[in-house]
Design an enzyme around this catalytic site. Sequence first.
Site, PDB file in Angstrom:
ATOM      1  N   GLU A  54      41.962  54.193  40.295  1.00 50.52           N
ATOM      2  CA  GLU A  54      41.540  55.397  41.022  1.00 50.52           C
ATOM      3  C   GLU A  54      40.776  54.972  42.271  1.00 50.52           C
ATOM      4  OE1 GLU A  54      40.864  58.000  36.890  1.00 50.52           O
ATOM      5  OE2 GLU A  54      39.268  57.879  38.394  1.00 50.52           O
ATOM      6  N   PRO A  55      40.546  55.876  43.194  1.00 54.76           N
ATOM      7  CA  PRO A  55      39.798  55.508  44.399  1.00 54.76           C
ATOM      8  C   PRO A  55      38.433  54.883  44.097  1.00 54.76           C
ATOM      9  CG  PRO A  55      40.832  57.633  44.705  1.00 54.76           C
ATOM     10  CD  PRO A  55      41.066  57.259  43.283  1.00 54.76           C
ATOM     11  N   GLY A  56      37.767  55.350  43.034  1.00 54.63           N
ATOM     12  CA  GLY A  56      36.458  54.811  42.673  1.00 54.63           C
ATOM     13  C   GLY A  56      36.468  53.990  41.411  1.00 54.63           C
ATOM     14  N   GLY A  89      38.877  50.980  40.532  1.00 61.65           N
ATOM     15  CA  GLY A  89      39.963  50.022  40.573  1.00 61.65           C
ATOM     16  C   GLY A  89      39.678  48.889  39.614  1.00 61.65           C
ATOM     17  N   ILE A  99      48.992  53.053  42.825  1.00 61.36           N
ATOM     18  CA  ILE A  99      49.856  53.010  41.654  1.00 61.36           C
ATOM     19  C   ILE A  99      51.240  52.506  42.069  1.00 61.36           C
ATOM     20  CG2 ILE A  99      50.826  54.322  39.745  1.00 61.36           C
ATOM     21  CD1 ILE A  99      47.708  54.069  39.816  1.00 61.36           C
ATOM     22  N   GLN A 111      50.309   9.844  55.374  1.00 58.82           N
ATOM     23  CA  GLN A 111      49.495   9.936  54.160  1.00 58.82           C
ATOM     24  C   GLN A 111      48.841  11.305  54.016  1.00 58.82           C
ATOM     25  OE1 GLN A 111      45.565   7.865  53.567  1.00 58.82           O
ATOM     26  NE2 GLN A 111      46.771   6.627  52.130  1.00 58.82           N
ATOM     27  N   GLN A 124      51.421  25.745  56.489  1.00 63.56           N
ATOM     28  CA  GLN A 124      50.778  24.834  57.438  1.00 63.56           C
ATOM     29  C   GLN A 124      51.622  23.592  57.687  1.00 63.56           C
ATOM     30  OE1 GLN A 124      48.067  25.887  58.873  1.00 63.56           O
ATOM     31  NE2 GLN A 124      47.646  24.112  60.173  1.00 63.56           N
ATOM     32  N   GLU A 138      45.859  44.202  38.631  1.00 66.47           N
ATOM     33  CA  GLU A 138      45.626  43.926  37.207  1.00 66.47           C
ATOM     34  C   GLU A 138      44.333  43.157  36.983  1.00 66.47           C
ATOM     35  OE1 GLU A 138      48.984  42.735  34.777  1.00 66.47           O
ATOM     36  OE2 GLU A 138      50.366  43.608  36.224  1.00 66.47           O
ATOM     37  N   GLY A 139      43.346  43.472  37.800  1.00 70.48           N
ATOM     38  CA  GLY A 139      42.044  42.830  37.724  1.00 70.48           C
ATOM     39  C   GLY A 139      41.906  41.748  38.766  1.00 70.48           C
TER      40      GLY A 139
END
Length: 381
Positions: free
Chosen positions: A119-121, A123, A153, A272, A330, A357-358
């Site tokens: 949700e907006p508040g 996550g 979502i 190297q 790079q 997912e966290g």
Amino acid sequence: MTGFALGVDQEEWCGQLRALAVERLRPLAEKGEPGRVNRPLLAALGELGLLERVFASGALELCLLRESLAYGCTEAETALALQGLGAYPVLRAGSEEQRERWLPEVRAGRAVAAFALSEPGAGSDAAALALSATAETAAAGAGWRLSGEKCWISNAPEADFYTVFARTGEGPGAKGVSAFLVPADRPGLSGAPLDMLSPHPIGSLAFDGVPVGPRDLLGEPGRGFRVAMDTLNLFRPSVGAFAVGMARAALDVTLAYTADRTAFGGTLSDLQAVAHRVAEMATRTEAARLLVYAAAGAYDRGAGDVPRRAAMAKLLATETAQYVVDHAVQLHGAVALQRGHLLEHLYREVRAPRIYEGASEVQRTIIAKELYGSAGAGVAR
């Protein structure tokens, strides 16, 4: 599980999956429209039996599946994973009626599933959900009205059904959250796409008194947070496998490029600084892969330390993939920034898994909590 090695049959299967991803699935992915559900791609995943494997396999096989597809076609991997994430709560906690109605359609790639937690508040702090499920009456068997908003979502607003987590109020925090299966055509439910750095749709959902009843519950009232965590404990290691697949693809293309590219009187691999960097990329990738499959094995064994292992696997693998892809770019130089180059694609794809997912910070919090919880009385006070 102190080590990991694939058997001959597993190696052959993974090779077949990588070939399928390149030859069969990538052309369908390239024909898709960014930010939209690619239904032909989903149908192919169903036809090939890969969506069935998501629900029929354990964590180890799920990780092999996601890593192999990610190596050859990240869009196919993500489409498959989102079907699993959205529908696994139905498999795990749904009624027979819910499973019979939706799971065959998901497995065939005909119905699109979505996991509606953020949700907006709320996550990263999933226990702080604000979407309310207000009981209509006190009568037995009465339903609820969902009011509020979901955000970020995946597959919204194009999914055919949503696994929705809402606050029913049986207790404070996570104890007052219930899970519901909400079809997309339910009155009062609307959605809007978000313009995100993502090839698949990500959107917001608005719930304006959306009616749900006991038949829409996934599991018991007030036990929805457990449904969410059971799902994430399975899918977090496999997010790590997705990241490992990207890292291995970036590493292989870098090995080939640096071994062939001439510069300063030899090939880049003769320098190297380049060789050591590639060695570091390979070592980190292998370490992440071992941790991912150790977590998957723990999940399949029913070990008690799955939350810690799952968090470690997702954390290390996603951070490693970011490192490997960045260094691959790079070492390639400007050529890797051209539209259509594999590394340009991976550079865009690799960022989001460190958040969804966290986020990595949440994984560190979980790890620390599990470590100190295990220490228990042994920790000095």
